[in-house]
Design an enzyme around this catalytic site. Structure first.
Site, PDB file in Angstrom:
ATOM      1  N   HIS A  14     -10.142   3.973 -40.208  1.00 58.20           N
ATOM      2  CA  HIS A  14      -8.802   3.407 -39.917  1.00 58.20           C
ATOM      3  C   HIS A  14      -8.587   3.491 -38.406  1.00 58.20           C
ATOM      4  O   HIS A  14      -8.336   4.565 -37.864  1.00 58.20           O
ATOM      5  CB  HIS A  14      -7.715   4.201 -40.650  1.00 58.20           C
ATOM      6  CG  HIS A  14      -6.335   3.648 -40.428  1.00 58.20           C
ATOM      7  ND1 HIS A  14      -5.485   3.351 -41.465  1.00 58.20           N
ATOM      8  CD2 HIS A  14      -5.646   3.342 -39.304  1.00 58.20           C
ATOM      9  CE1 HIS A  14      -4.343   2.886 -40.982  1.00 58.20           C
ATOM     10  NE2 HIS A  14      -4.418   2.876 -39.660  1.00 58.20           N
ATOM     11  N   HIS A  16      -6.994   1.366 -34.728  1.00 57.55           N
ATOM     12  CA  HIS A  16      -6.307   0.280 -34.031  1.00 57.55           C
ATOM     13  C   HIS A  16      -6.989   0.055 -32.686  1.00 57.55           C
ATOM     14  O   HIS A  16      -7.068   0.981 -31.871  1.00 57.55           O
ATOM     15  CB  HIS A  16      -4.833   0.638 -33.784  1.00 57.55           C
ATOM     16  CG  HIS A  16      -4.072   0.824 -35.056  1.00 57.55           C
ATOM     17  ND1 HIS A  16      -3.432  -0.216 -35.693  1.00 57.55           N
ATOM     18  CD2 HIS A  16      -3.880   1.915 -35.839  1.00 57.55           C
ATOM     19  CE1 HIS A  16      -2.865   0.242 -36.798  1.00 57.55           C
ATOM     20  NE2 HIS A  16      -3.123   1.524 -36.919  1.00 57.55           N
ATOM     21  N   LYS A 100      -5.192  -5.145 -45.826  1.00 58.05           N
ATOM     22  CA  LYS A 100      -4.229  -4.100 -45.489  1.00 58.05           C
ATOM     23  C   LYS A 100      -2.832  -4.478 -45.964  1.00 58.05           C
ATOM     24  O   LYS A 100      -2.338  -5.555 -45.643  1.00 58.05           O
ATOM     25  CB  LYS A 100      -4.227  -3.896 -43.968  1.00 58.05           C
ATOM     26  CG  LYS A 100      -3.198  -2.906 -43.461  1.00 58.05           C
ATOM     27  CD  LYS A 100      -3.538  -1.471 -43.859  1.00 58.05           C
ATOM     28  CE  LYS A 100      -2.417  -0.510 -43.521  1.00 58.05           C
ATOM     29  NZ  LYS A 100      -2.727   0.414 -42.462  1.00 58.05           N
ATOM     30  N   HIS A 137      -0.537   1.184 -46.252  1.00 57.02           N
ATOM     31  CA  HIS A 137       0.376   2.020 -45.462  1.00 57.02           C
ATOM     32  C   HIS A 137       1.411   2.499 -46.477  1.00 57.02           C
ATOM     33  O   HIS A 137       2.312   1.748 -46.844  1.00 57.02           O
ATOM     34  CB  HIS A 137       1.029   1.236 -44.316  1.00 57.02           C
ATOM     35  CG  HIS A 137       1.919   2.106 -43.481  1.00 57.02           C
ATOM     36  ND1 HIS A 137       1.588   2.523 -42.216  1.00 57.02           N
ATOM     37  CD2 HIS A 137       3.108   2.693 -43.771  1.00 57.02           C
ATOM     38  CE1 HIS A 137       2.541   3.323 -41.748  1.00 57.02           C
ATOM     39  NE2 HIS A 137       3.473   3.444 -42.675  1.00 57.02           N
ATOM     40  N   HIS A 175      -3.999   7.339 -44.073  1.00 55.97           N
ATOM     41  CA  HIS A 175      -3.327   8.412 -43.323  1.00 55.97           C
ATOM     42  C   HIS A 175      -2.308   9.183 -44.154  1.00 55.97           C
ATOM     43  O   HIS A 175      -1.115   9.169 -43.863  1.00 55.97           O
ATOM     44  CB  HIS A 175      -2.686   7.879 -42.031  1.00 55.97           C
ATOM     45  CG  HIS A 175      -1.943   6.568 -42.148  1.00 55.97           C
ATOM     46  ND1 HIS A 175      -0.973   6.335 -43.085  1.00 55.97           N
ATOM     47  CD2 HIS A 175      -2.023   5.421 -41.428  1.00 55.97           C
ATOM     48  CE1 HIS A 175      -0.500   5.118 -42.943  1.00 55.97           C
ATOM     49  NE2 HIS A 175      -1.122   4.543 -41.940  1.00 55.97           N
ATOM     50  N   ASP A 248      -6.653   6.627 -37.349  1.00 54.76           N
ATOM     51  CA  ASP A 248      -5.410   5.931 -37.007  1.00 54.76           C
ATOM     52  C   ASP A 248      -5.140   6.050 -35.506  1.00 54.76           C
ATOM     53  O   ASP A 248      -3.979   6.044 -35.075  1.00 54.76           O
ATOM     54  CB  ASP A 248      -4.214   6.471 -37.815  1.00 54.76           C
ATOM     55  CG  ASP A 248      -3.037   5.488 -37.821  1.00 54.76           C
ATOM     56  OD1 ASP A 248      -3.227   4.331 -37.416  1.00 54.76           O
ATOM     57  OD2 ASP A 248      -1.940   5.899 -38.222  1.00 54.76           O
ATOM     58  N   HIS A 252      -0.883   3.050 -27.309  1.00 57.16           N
ATOM     59  CA  HIS A 252       0.260   2.366 -26.692  1.00 57.16           C
ATOM     60  C   HIS A 252       0.284   2.840 -25.251  1.00 57.16           C
ATOM     61  O   HIS A 252      -0.005   4.017 -24.984  1.00 57.16           O
ATOM     62  CB  HIS A 252       1.579   2.767 -27.355  1.00 57.16           C
ATOM     63  CG  HIS A 252       1.709   2.336 -28.783  1.00 57.16           C
ATOM     64  ND1 HIS A 252       2.120   1.075 -29.153  1.00 57.16           N
ATOM     65  CD2 HIS A 252       1.487   3.002 -29.938  1.00 57.16           C
ATOM     66  CE1 HIS A 252       2.151   0.985 -30.469  1.00 57.16           C
ATOM     67  NE2 HIS A 252       1.761   2.142 -30.980  1.00 57.16           N
TER      68      HIS A 252
HETATM   69  O1  DOR Z   1       1.563   5.644 -35.707  1.00 56.68           O
HETATM   70  C1  DOR Z   1       1.206   4.545 -36.062  1.00 56.68           C
HETATM   71  N1  DOR Z   1       0.797   3.598 -35.179  1.00 56.68           N
HETATM   72  N2  DOR Z   1       1.241   4.248 -37.359  1.00 56.68           N
HETATM   73  C2  DOR Z   1       1.003   3.021 -37.819  1.00 56.68           C
HETATM   74  O2  DOR Z   1       1.087   2.824 -39.000  1.00 56.68           O
HETATM   75  C3  DOR Z   1       0.725   1.905 -36.889  1.00 56.68           C
HETATM   76  C4  DOR Z   1       0.195   2.388 -35.631  1.00 56.68           C
HETATM   77  C5  DOR Z   1       0.213   1.335 -34.546  1.00 56.68           C
HETATM   78  O3  DOR Z   1      -0.251   0.229 -34.795  1.00 56.68           O
HETATM   79  O4  DOR Z   1       0.688   1.633 -33.450  1.00 56.68           O
HETATM   80 ZN    ZN Z   2      -2.662   2.696 -38.544  1.00 60.33          ZN
END
Ligand code: DOR
Ligand code: ZN
Length: 347
Positions: A14, A16, A100, A137, A175, A248, A252
């Site tokens: 998992h 991103h 998903k 999720h 998660h 996960d 950002h």
């Molecule tokens: O903390 C998270 N960030 N949880 C999520 O489900 C999405 C992820 C994100 O894409 O930033």
């Molecule tokens: Zn995620």
């Protein structure tokens, strides 16, 4: 005295990666350690079709550092407009490994997600028929439900009814963050798996809120009470096949984390394997780390295990990790476990 641990190369079930400058900046952090990763489709716009998944996979491969051996395992974002035949064709192509489910409004870029499961039943029925896993999720988004209860309520009101309706559907509880999640996954049989993040093994909700708000510990599902963290630790370190690593890791830029309305996500790609070695050693379970990070995930997804190996070394002195990854999109803070880490991944 140094100590050494050799594992099959791990996978991240998992992850991103985002797109553009952020993808370029964070991908090396994962590709350095992991052979494969299940890539989350919550881009803007989301990855809904096979063509979009193919194009995104191309951008990931193009962003890989020279010589890196990393395979992105693509997923489709389930919407109420998803078509069963398209999803089946995407699975048949071999490129798409899972779909998903984001309940609409649950997290980052989830507004195109599912409001009413009845509207996606034809897709889910097709997935059950062809054996394509659904990554969930697992949080309800109803305003009345307290954010700390959203996972447990999802299990009772969405996941369990869905599994009774479609027992052949293969589902990953992504998660998990609660003892209820652990218990449900453990009892779920071969069609149910659960991923656990590195950060949920390390922090509880006090870490986010005591002594000032720590935005870099805020993620979704939000970390819960200590008893839940301990249940996750016991599950991950048990070696049981139901539980496998999904970091996960969710980058950002700092400006959006350290903000009046901060984004959810912990960025752990850089130091996950060292942190896991620390956690598993602390729980006397170093011999179970390979099951959690390298064996149980491929078994659930029906994929071969990796043949190459990873070497982790425990040094006498604490090891340092970059505090931030400097991407062209902006700096991204690396998850700080709050304790010294002596383990390090080495060639
Ligand atoms: O903390 C998270 N960030 N949880 C999520 O489900 C999405 C992820 C994100 O894409 O930033
Ligand atoms: Zn995620």
């Amino acid at each position: 005295m140094t100590q050494e641990l050799i594992l099959r190369r791990p996978d991240d079930w998992h992850l991103h990666l985002r797109d553009g400058a952020m993808l370029q900046g964070v991908l090396p952090e994962t590709a350095r350690h992991f052979a494969r990763a299940i890539i989350m489709p919550n881009l803007v716009p989301p990855v809904v079709t096979l063509a979009q998944a193919e194009a995104y996979r191309g951008r990931i491969l193009a962003a890989l550092p020279k010589g890196a051996a990393f395979e992105p395992l693509m997923t489709l974002y389930l919407t109420e407009g998803s078509d069963p035949a398209d999803v089946a064709a995407a699975a048949a192509s071999g490129l798409v490994k899972a779909v998903k489910l984001y309940p609409a409004g649950a997290t980052t870029n989830s507004h195109s997600g599912v409001r009413n499961l009845d509207n996606v039943m034809p897709v889910l029925e097709k997935m059950a028929e062809i054996g394509l896993p659904l990554c969930t999720h697992g949080e309800v988004t109803t305003a009345e439900v307290d954010i700390f209860d959203r996972e447990a309520v999802f299990i009772d009101t969405v996941l369990d009814p869905l599994r009774r309706r479609l027992p052949d559907l293969r589902i990953v509880m992504e998660h998990i963050t609660t003892e209820e999640g652990v218990a449900y996954a453990r009892a779920g049989g071969a069609n149910l798996g659960a991923t656990i993040t590195t950060h949920h093994l390390i922090i509880n909700r006090n870490h986010i809120l005591v002594g000032g708000i720590k935005p870099h510990y805020y993620c979704l599902p939000v970390a819960k009470r200590e008893k839940h963290r301990l249940a996750l630790r016991a599950a991950a370190t048990s070696g049981e096949g139901s539980f496998f690593l999904g970091t996960d890791s969710a980058p950002h830029v700092d400006a959006l984390k350290e903000h009046a309305c901060g984004c959810a996500g912990c960025f752990t790609a850089t130091n996950t394997m060292a942190l896991l070695a620390h956690v598993f050693e602390e729980d006397g379970a170093l011999d179970k780390l390979e099951a959690f990070a390298s064996l149980n995930g491929p078994a659930f997804y029906g994929l071969p295990v990796n043949e190459t190996r990873m070497r982790l070394v425990k040094h006498e002195l604490p090891q340092t990790f970059p505090e931030k990854i400097l991407t062209e999109a902006g700096p991204v803070t690396v998850f700080d476990p709050g304790f010294p880490v002596h383990w390090h991944v080495e060639p």
